[in-house]
Scaffold this motif. Sequence first.
Motif, short mmCIF file in Angstrom:
data_model
loop_
_atom_site.label_atom_id
_atom_site.label_comp_id
_atom_site.label_asym_id
_atom_site.label_seq_id
_atom_site.Cartn_x
_atom_site.Cartn_y
_atom_site.Cartn_z
N ARG A 533 5.08 2.21 -11.19
CA ARG A 533 6.06 1.64 -10.82
C ARG A 533 5.68 0.84 -12.94
N GLU A 534 3.92 1.08 -12.56
CA GLU A 534 3.74 0.62 -13.76
C GLU A 534 4.14 1.25 -14.96
N ASP A 535 3.71 0.89 -16.34
CA ASP A 535 2.80 1.55 -17.58
C ASP A 535 1.51 1.48 -18.02
N LEU A 536 0.77 2.48 -16.04
CA LEU A 536 -1.15 2.60 -16.58
C LEU A 536 -0.88 4.30 -16.41
N ASP A 537 -2.17 4.26 -17.04
CA ASP A 537 -2.92 5.35 -17.12
C ASP A 537 -3.45 5.83 -15.90
N PHE A 538 -3.98 6.94 -15.52
CA PHE A 538 -3.69 7.54 -14.60
C PHE A 538 -4.89 6.81 -13.15
N LYS A 540 -5.54 3.82 -12.39
CA LYS A 540 -5.16 3.52 -11.15
C LYS A 540 -4.55 4.03 -10.21
N LEU A 541 -4.09 5.33 -10.11
CA LEU A 541 -3.53 5.87 -9.18
C LEU A 541 -5.46 7.21 -8.87
N GLN A 542 -5.47 7.18 -9.03
CA GLN A 542 -6.80 7.66 -8.81
C GLN A 542 -7.64 7.50 -8.38
N ALA A 543 -8.46 6.17 -8.49
CA ALA A 543 -8.74 5.55 -6.98
C ALA A 543 -7.93 5.09 -5.89
N ILE A 544 -6.64 4.87 -5.66
CA ILE A 544 -6.18 4.98 -4.92
C ILE A 544 -6.48 5.85 -4.10
N GLU A 545 -5.97 7.40 -4.47
CA GLU A 545 -5.89 8.91 -3.88
C GLU A 545 -7.45 9.24 -3.54
N ALA A 546 -8.68 8.02 -4.29
CA ALA A 546 -9.86 8.50 -3.45
C ALA A 546 -10.00 7.80 -2.56
N ALA A 547 -10.03 6.77 -2.64
CA ALA A 547 -10.01 5.51 -1.78
C ALA A 547 -9.32 6.03 -0.32
N TYR A 548 -8.07 6.71 -0.19
CA TYR A 548 -7.08 7.28 1.00
C TYR A 548 -7.56 8.41 1.86
N GLN A 549 -8.37 9.42 0.68
CA GLN A 549 -9.46 10.41 1.19
C GLN A 549 -10.66 10.03 1.59
N LEU A 550 -11.56 9.55 1.25
CA LEU A 550 -12.47 8.59 1.73
C LEU A 550 -12.42 8.29 3.39
N SER A 551 -11.29 7.30 3.35
CA SER A 551 -11.02 6.06 4.54
C SER A 551 -10.44 7.04 5.14
N ARG A 552 -9.95 8.24 5.59
CA ARG A 552 -10.00 9.47 6.68
C ARG A 552 -11.02 9.48 7.05
N ASP A 553 -12.27 9.78 6.71
CA ASP A 553 -13.43 10.42 6.89
C ASP A 553 -14.35 9.12 7.54
N VAL A 554 -14.19 7.53 7.69
CA VAL A 554 -14.34 6.96 7.62
C VAL A 554 -14.38 6.05 9.10
N ALA A 555 -14.81 5.49 9.91
CA ALA A 555 -14.72 4.98 11.40
C ALA A 555 -14.78 3.96 11.14
N ASP A 556 -16.17 2.40 10.36
CA ASP A 556 -15.99 1.31 10.14
C ASP A 556 -14.51 1.14 9.37
N VAL A 557 -13.86 0.13 10.48
CA VAL A 557 -12.55 -0.66 9.66
C VAL A 557 -13.53 -1.22 8.90
N LYS A 558 -14.33 -1.88 8.75
CA LYS A 558 -14.43 -3.15 7.87
C LYS A 558 -15.03 -1.26 6.39
N ASP A 559 -15.60 -0.58 6.38
CA ASP A 559 -15.80 0.28 5.55
C ASP A 559 -14.25 0.82 4.46
N ARG A 560 -13.12 0.85 5.22
CA ARG A 560 -12.37 0.87 4.97
C ARG A 560 -11.09 0.24 4.35
N ALA A 561 -11.64 -1.14 5.09
CA ALA A 561 -10.87 -1.96 4.09
C ALA A 561 -11.87 -2.47 2.38
N LEU A 562 -12.98 -1.89 2.81
CA LEU A 562 -13.79 -1.88 1.73
C LEU A 562 -13.19 -0.98 0.08
N LEU A 563 -13.11 0.12 1.23
CA LEU A 563 -12.89 1.09 -0.08
C LEU A 563 -11.08 0.91 -0.15
#
Length: 601
Positions: A533-538, A540-563
Motif C-alpha cells: 500500500r506504500e510508495d516504497l521500493d521492492f 521491503k517486500l523482498q525482505a518480508i518474503e525472505a523472512a517468511y520463506q526462512l521461517s518455514r524451515d526454522v523450528a525455534d519460535v524465537k528464531d521465527r520471531a527474529l526473522l
Amino acid sequence: MLKSYVKDRFVIDMGTLTENENHFRIMHWIRVGTREDLRQRNVVTVQGRDRRIAVFWNHGDPQAVDNRCPHMGFPLDQGSVHEGILTCHWHHARFALKGGCAFDLYADDIPTFAVREENGVIEVSDEPDAMPTEAYYRARLRRGLEQNLSLLQAKGIVGLLKLGVPVVEILRELVNFGCENHEAWADGMTLIALMGRLDPILSERTRIYGLCWASRQLAANCAGRPHRRERGALTGADESLGRLQDWFREFVLMRHLDGAERALLTANRLCRDQSDRQRTLSSAILQRVYLDTGHLYDFANKALELGEILTTEGAPDVWPQLLPLLVPEAVAGRGEEDSGSWRNPFDLISAIRAAESSVKKVEPGRGAVPDGLRDVLLGGDYQAILDAIVSALQAQADPESLAREVALAAAWRLAHFSPSNELGDWFGPVHTFTYANAVVQSLKRAPTAELLPAILHGAMAVFQDRFLNVPPGVYPKTDADPHAAAPDILDHILEMMDRAPHPRKVVASVVAWVRGGGSIEKLTDCLAWATIREDLDFHKLQAIEAAYQLSRDVADVKDRALLLAGAARHLAAHCPTARTRQQSPRSALALHRGEMARDEE
C-alpha cells in the motif's frame, strides 16, 4: 470486442458458450422515447440491468453506450458528440460513438448496447453487446503494459482475477512481456517472482494490489526499450555440460556478453533439473565476491523460483527467455574486490580467497551446525568467522544449515538496527539479508561445492554491517504471552504504520504475535499489505518474503520471531508514504463494480 447475435428477446453470448452447454441470457428492452424526444434532448440515460446507459442522437442514428467513461467512470451524458466522436470532458478522452472504440488508448473502449425502434419508440437492450472475456482482459493488460498505463493494467488484472483466471497465468502474461522488452533483469521481474512465491498465503486485497504494483513496475522498466535481441544457443556444439559451464564462466570473467549468453543457453539445454541450472549460474556469479552487493545472486534465485512457478504441465519452456536476463549484470557487474571497503582497513578479499581454497574440495555433509556459531558470526573478528565456517564445512556440517545461520545473523542485524543510523543506512543490511536467503534457497536446490563460497560472502557482508548495531536497537525480551496473538494485533500493526515511524512498537507487536502462536501466514499477509500500500521500493517486500520463506524451515519460535521482526523493523522505519500507488488498482476495482473511480476506499 466479441460480437453477440440478437434474436428477438434473447442474446447468445459467444464468449461464454461451451461445447456441452448453450448459454442464453434473456435480454430485456428498455423504452427510451420517441425519435423526436431524443433528437431534441441529444442524449437520454436509462437504467440497464447493472449500469446506466446513455443513448445519444447521432445525426438521425441513435447510439447507446455505457454511461461511465471507461477511463475513470465519469458520466458520459455530460460529454459532447461532434461528427460521430464522443468526448468525455473530464480527461478529454474521445471515442467513436459507433462501436465504442477509443481514440485515446489510455481510456479503453466503451461497451455498446443494441438499439431498435418499435412502433415509433426507441428501445435499448439492458445488457451490452458483448461481455468481457478472458481474451479481452488479457488484451487490456497487454495494452496497458505496452503503453505504460497503470490503470489499464489494473483493469486487466482485476478482470482476469474476477473471472477466476489462475494467478500463474497472469504472472506468465507479465513475464512474457518482460522477457520480450528488456535486456536485463530488473525490479519488476523480482516483484513478479515475489508475488508468485507469496500468492498461496495472500488475501484477495493484497493479491490484487500486489499484482498491480508488479505490473506497473515491469512496464516502467520496459518503457521506451526496444525488443530484446535474441542471441540464441549454439548450433552443432556437441559438448558436455561441464565444458559449457566452463565456457560460461570464462566469458563472464572476460565480460563478453554475446559469448556468455550463448554458452548459458546451450548449457541450459543439457540441464536436467534446477540443481544443474543453479550450479551453472552460481559457479559463474561467485567468481566475483558479493557481486553488485549480492543483487545478482539474489536475482538468479528469483529467476529460478519464477521458472519453477511457471513450469506447469503443457506450458511453454520459459528458461530460454528468463535466463538471458541475468547475463548483462553477470558480465558488467562489480565485485567487492573492485571496491575499497572490503580491502581496507581489513583485506577481506584475500581472507575470502584463502577460505574458498580451503573448501574447494570439501564434499558437503549433513552434520549439525556447531554450537555458538551465531555469536561468532555476529562478532568483530572476520578471520574467526571465516575459520569457523571452513572448520564446520570440513567437519561435514550441512551447508544449508550453515547458510541459514548466516541468514539468522543477518536478521539479527535488521532487528537490532540502531535508531541513530540514517535512513539510507538500511540498504546494506537488507541486501545482506535477502542475499543470505538466496544462498539458503540455492543450497536447497544444489548442496554442492560450487555454492560454498556464497556462504563465505554472506558471512562477510554480515561482518561489514556490524557498526549499524551500535548501539543495538531495542528488541523485546518478554516470554510468550498466550493472549498476544489476538487478531486485533494485526490491525494495530497497520494502524501504527499509518502514522510517524514506530519501528520499536511494530517489532514488539510482531514478536508478541509470533511468540504467542499466531499464524505466520496471516502476519506475512499483513506485512505484505503494509508494504504494497506504500510508495516504497521492492526491497521491503523482498525482505518480508525472505523472512517468511526462512521461517518455514526454522523450528525455534524465537528464531521465527527474529526473522519477521527484522523485516518488520525495516518496513516500519520507512512508513508512512503518500500511498499514490494505490490509486490505479482502487479505481479499477471501483469501475469493475460499476462505480465511479474515487479516492476513498
